[in-house]
Design a protein around this motif. Structure first.
Motif, PDB file in Angstrom:
ATOM      1  N   LYS A  96       0.822  -1.210   0.000  1.00  0.00           N
ATOM      2  CA  LYS A  96       0.000   0.000   0.000  1.00  0.00           C
ATOM      3  C   LYS A  96       0.857   1.262   0.000  1.00  0.00           C
ATOM      4  N   SER A  98       0.265   5.386   0.292  1.00  0.00           N
ATOM      5  CA  SER A  98      -0.735   6.428   0.551  1.00  0.00           C
ATOM      6  C   SER A  98      -0.079   7.791   0.443  1.00  0.00           C
ATOM      7  N   ASN A 100      -0.546  11.932   0.625  1.00  0.00           N
ATOM      8  CA  ASN A 100      -1.377  13.047   1.100  1.00  0.00           C
ATOM      9  C   ASN A 100      -0.523  14.315   1.074  1.00  0.00           C
ATOM     10  N   GLU A 124      -3.165   5.235  -2.965  1.00  0.00           N
ATOM     11  CA  GLU A 124      -4.193   6.234  -2.602  1.00  0.00           C
ATOM     12  C   GLU A 124      -3.676   7.630  -2.827  1.00  0.00           C
ATOM     13  N   TYR A 125      -4.504   8.479  -3.371  1.00  0.00           N
ATOM     14  CA  TYR A 125      -4.146   9.899  -3.490  1.00  0.00           C
ATOM     15  C   TYR A 125      -5.183  10.707  -2.719  1.00  0.00           C
ATOM     16  N   ASN A 126      -4.742  11.330  -1.649  1.00  0.00           N
ATOM     17  CA  ASN A 126      -5.607  12.215  -0.873  1.00  0.00           C
ATOM     18  C   ASN A 126      -4.919  13.557  -0.770  1.00  0.00           C
ATOM     19  N   ILE A 340     -10.536   1.983   2.373  1.00  0.00           N
ATOM     20  CA  ILE A 340     -10.611   2.691   1.081  1.00  0.00           C
ATOM     21  C   ILE A 340     -12.036   2.677   0.559  1.00  0.00           C
TER      22      ILE A 340
END
Lengths: 360, 468
Positions: A96, A98, A100, A124-126, A340
């Protein structure tokens, strides 16, 4: 500084007046190298490798990226990772990453699944702040490798997001890509999967949400070269407010891919009379012995269905929300990470809350 | 046991490939120049506005580029094309007065017999001019006008001037501009309000001169509550040099009117067929396109419908058959510009032995087109190696109260379907013939019986193979 490049978005052009052949890709420079992100790998798995050691002959990102764009990304990546799943290894947990970031992000990720390996990679793109993101993820799946890439994009609603994903599959390899495009004011997404080996499979699952004045431009292409390959493109979308979306899905059966089959389907829920929906489902076939099909539909929730739900006590907004979540669930149920899934569904909830506020 | 492949014969072209002597009374010089355009206009004794239109179109043609999509048209050299060939006769209304060589050509093609047996009117064009035109008296009495386009420009100028190349303007693309500059021949049909023409009218276009172009213009107006079935046929013998067809069809379907426009196109394999067809449909009106594309080397043809009035409808049914050396790029366009409009598209294509067929379409639902519906079904059958079948549809939807459905399939004759039919007592050949005839049946059933028979005859089937 931003660079704007007119990129080819369809493998075969059609009438220019339709404005679907090309589109502007905006690439933004990033500042210094970014190390502030979360990278989780299963215990006892040493999967990182020297970036330059990747077999770039298997890089098929040039389907949608021009030389100029590739060069820019090569020179401006501020995150580079090469994830290599060893031969015969089955990852017990997803790998994973992530993000941010507080500033522009240009990530360049290589994923190589060696022979007989099995792994899930989640990216993940936050972002709380407005940023510009340019990403490139390249996958090479060796013989009988099964690799699943899940990408979740929940960027700040003012952000600019573009992402290029490509995959090359050898004999018996299985590549599955799940993309959730929920945030950002501007989305420019490209995905290319080449099923080069016999009996290889490619599966692209896509969900997207367009709100406000957001613009979504997606091009996907599955190229079937090997014999007895199987492909599936499944896209579910929701459009609200003044959102504009264009989705071009292409299945390409190359001469020699005997016994192959492919299907593409797209369903769009239109929840605004000002939203704009463009679909270009392309089927290219140079081989007699294949089965290819595509289906696309667009419209608001069926009156009969809405009536049924509202007669059970739901408000109009809740009924629409239920249908929207139901449409997305087909894709989201395949995501192994509950956090997610919940983030994506919360994004949908928030969008409907905003919609309801505007109506009130 | 090795699986033998299904074989389907090429189109039987014996009748179509018989050429006549190139006996003409005038032939323009090769190439496209202002002097050629002026000469054509002068020969036709046209009003000045038409000459100005031609010259303006020529200017636009010279300015526009070739399309950057679809088949390459590199083989086309306009400097080698003769844009106007006048046959050695004027227009007649009696077949006995038509010169023998021309008459026998149309007799071989079955046109006079068709007229006697089941048509209300016939126009026959040979190279650049209409050589025969006639219509049943009862239609004349009802006020129906069916004449060649040149006569219409002179005698019905009040109608024609306002409509000619307004629906398909020269700026549309390079070959419409070419058409605007050198158009010749074609038909004008006017059906007054409330008149229902129950028997079809046909225009047939035959090209004979090698290295020439045919640029006929068809303009049809069907007034309020009227109806018409118009059939268009075309063919040419095969030569070693390129021929060019860039016709134009403009159809005005008024309130509550119905127009069915059927075409069986069987150009020879040296032909570039770059035709443009468009219909404007008013409130409650219906346009039905029935299109069979069998010939030509390259075809780029997309009959289009603009559904302008509330409740307007468009139905498109088309089949194409691409064999070796053919690139058939066909399809349709629909613009839904008003509420409660409906469009239906059914397309079938067969490609064999190196042929390429492309289905290309666009469905545009504009913001005003609420509660509109569109359905697209496209199926392609591929037979043999090295052929291609591509589907390139575009759908643009700009309101949330429209329902759109689109589906397409590509494949070969299903072994399972053949096996199933054989278990019911059919031979393998009978089973495959049934499947292929069933594949084209949605199109043949839309045609008058005689044309359906003709279309089936064009697709001669010889099937062999095993499924074991």
């Amino acid at each position: 500084m931003a660079l704007t490049i007119k990129e080819k978005r369809l493998p075969v052009f059609t009438w220019n007046r339709q404005n679907v052949n090309e589109a502007d890709l905006i690439l933004n420079e990033s500042k210094e190298s970014l190390n502030d992100f979360v990278f989780v790998i299963p215990k006892n798995l040493d999967c990182t490798a020297n970036f330059d050691a990747f077999d770039f002959s298997k890089d098929v990102s040039d389907v949608f990226l021009s030389k100029q764009a590739k060069k820019f990304i090569d020179q401006n990546a501020n995150v580079k990772r090469y994830i290599k799943i060893p031969k015969n290894y089955t990852a017990s947990e997803p790998i994973k990453i992530s993000f941010n970031p507080n500033d522009n992000l240009n990530d360049d990720i290589l994923i190589e699944a060696e022979e007989n390996s099995r792994a899930v990679v989640i990216i993940e793109y936050n972002s709380a702040k407005q940023i510009a993101h340019s990403g490139r993820t390249r996958i090479y799946a060796h013989k009988n490798a099964h690799i699943e890439l899940i990408k979740s994009q929940l960027l700040n609603e003012q952000s600019n997001h573009n992402d290029t994903i490509s995959a090359f599959a050898d004999d018996e390899a299985n590549v599955k890509i799940v993309l959730a495009e929920m945030g950002a004011a501007s989305v420019f997404l490209s995905c290319s999967i080449v099923l080069n080996g016999q009996n290889s499979k490619g599966d692209l699952q896509l969900v997207y949400l367009g709100t406000d004045d957001h613009s979504i431009d997606i091009s996907a292409k599955l190229t079937q070269r090997g014999k007895k390959t199987k492909s599936l493109i499944c896209a579910k979308g929701i459009l609200m407010d003044n959102a504009k979306k264009i989705l071009r899905n292409t299945l390409d059966f190359v001469s020699g891919c005997k016994g192959s089959a492919g299907r593409e389907e797209e369903n769009v829920l239109m929840l605004s009379d000002k939203a704009k929906n463009i679909s270009v489902p392309v089927l290219l076939c140079g081989e007699e012995d294949v089965e290819g099909e595509h289906a696309a539909s667009s419209g608001k929730p069926a009156e009969a269905v809405m009536f049924y739900l509202m007669s059970r006590g739901l408000s109009e907004s809740d009924a629409q929300k239920l249908l929207a979540k139901g449409a997305f669930s087909v894709v989201l149920k395949t995501i192994p990470d509950e956090s997610i899934k919940n983030k994506i569904l919360n994004f949908v909830e928030k969008a409907f809350e905003n919609l309801q506020k505007e109506k009130n | 046991m090795e699986k033998r492949k299904t074989v389907i014969d090429d189109i039987d072209r014996k009748v179509y490939d018989i050429s006549d002597i190139d006996d003409n009374s005038y032939k323009a010089q090769k190439g496209l120049t202002e002097s050629v355009v002026r000469e054509i206009s002068k020969l036709k004794l046209e009003p000045e506005w038409m000459l100005n239109h031609r010259l303006k179109s020529l200017e636009i043609y010279n300015r526009l580029k070739l399309p950057n999509w679809g088949s390459s048209l590199h083989e086309l050299d306009m400097d080698q094309i003769v844009t106007y060939v006048k046959p050695n006769t004027n227009m007649k209304s009696n077949w006995d007065e038509v010169p023998d060589n021309i008459k026998s050509t149309f007799e071989r093609l079955g046109i006079p017999k068709a007229e006697r047996d089941y048509l209300a009117g016939v126009g026959a064009q040979y190279d650049s001019e209409v050589v025969y035109h006639n219509m049943k008296q009862e239609l004349l009495a009802q006020g129906v006008i069916y004449t060649d386009m040149e006569t219409a420009v002179r005698e019905y100028e009040d109608i024609v001037k306002d409509l000619f190349m307004k629906l398909v303007p020269p700026q549309d693309h390079k070959f419409v501009a070419l058409h605007g500059a050198v158009w010749s021949g074609g038909s004008f049909v006017y059906v007054p309000a409330g008149v229902k023409v129950s028997i079809p009218i046909q225009s047939y276009f035959r090209m004979n001169a090698p290295g020439s172009g045919q640029f006929e213009h068809t303009l049809i107006v069907v007034e309020k509550g009227a109806s018409l079935h118009f059939i268009e046929g075309c063919s040419a013998p095969k030569y070693n040099v390129l021929n060019l067809h860039a016709g134009c069809v403009e159809l005005y379907v008024k309130e509550g009117a119905t127009l069915r426009y059927s075409t069986i196109e069987n150009w020879s394999k040296n032909m570039l067929n770059l035709n443009t067809k468009r219909a404007l449909v008013e409130k409650g009106g219906t346009i039905e396109w029935v299109s069979g594309t069998f010939g030509s080397h390259i075809t780029m043809l997309y009959p289009s419908s603009i559904l302008k009035g509330e409740g307007a409808k468009s139905e498109f049914t088309g089949i194409s058959f691409a064999s070796k050396g053919q690139y058939l790029d066909t399809g349709t366009k629909v613009v839904h510009a008003a509420k409660n409009t409906f469009s239906s598209i059914k397309s079938r294509s067969i490609s064999k032995d190196g042929g390429a067929s492309v289905y290309r379409s666009s469905v545009n639902i504009l913001p005003a087109a609420v509660k509109s519906k569109s359905s697209v079904i496209c199926e392609s059958l591929m037979i043999g190696d090295n052929c291609r079948s591509d589907t390139i549809p575009v759908m643009k939807i700009e309101n949330d109260e429209a329902d759109i459905g689109h589906e397409a399939k590509i494949g070969r004759i299903s072994d399972f379907a053949v096996f199933y039919l054989m278990t019911r007592g059919l031979s393998e050949e009978e089973a495959k013939a049934m499947i292929v005839r069933g594949f084209v049946e949605p199109i043949t059933k839309e045609l008058p019986l005689e044309y359906a028979v003709e279309m089936n005859r064009l697709i001669n089937l010889e099937l062999e193979g095993t499924i074991g």
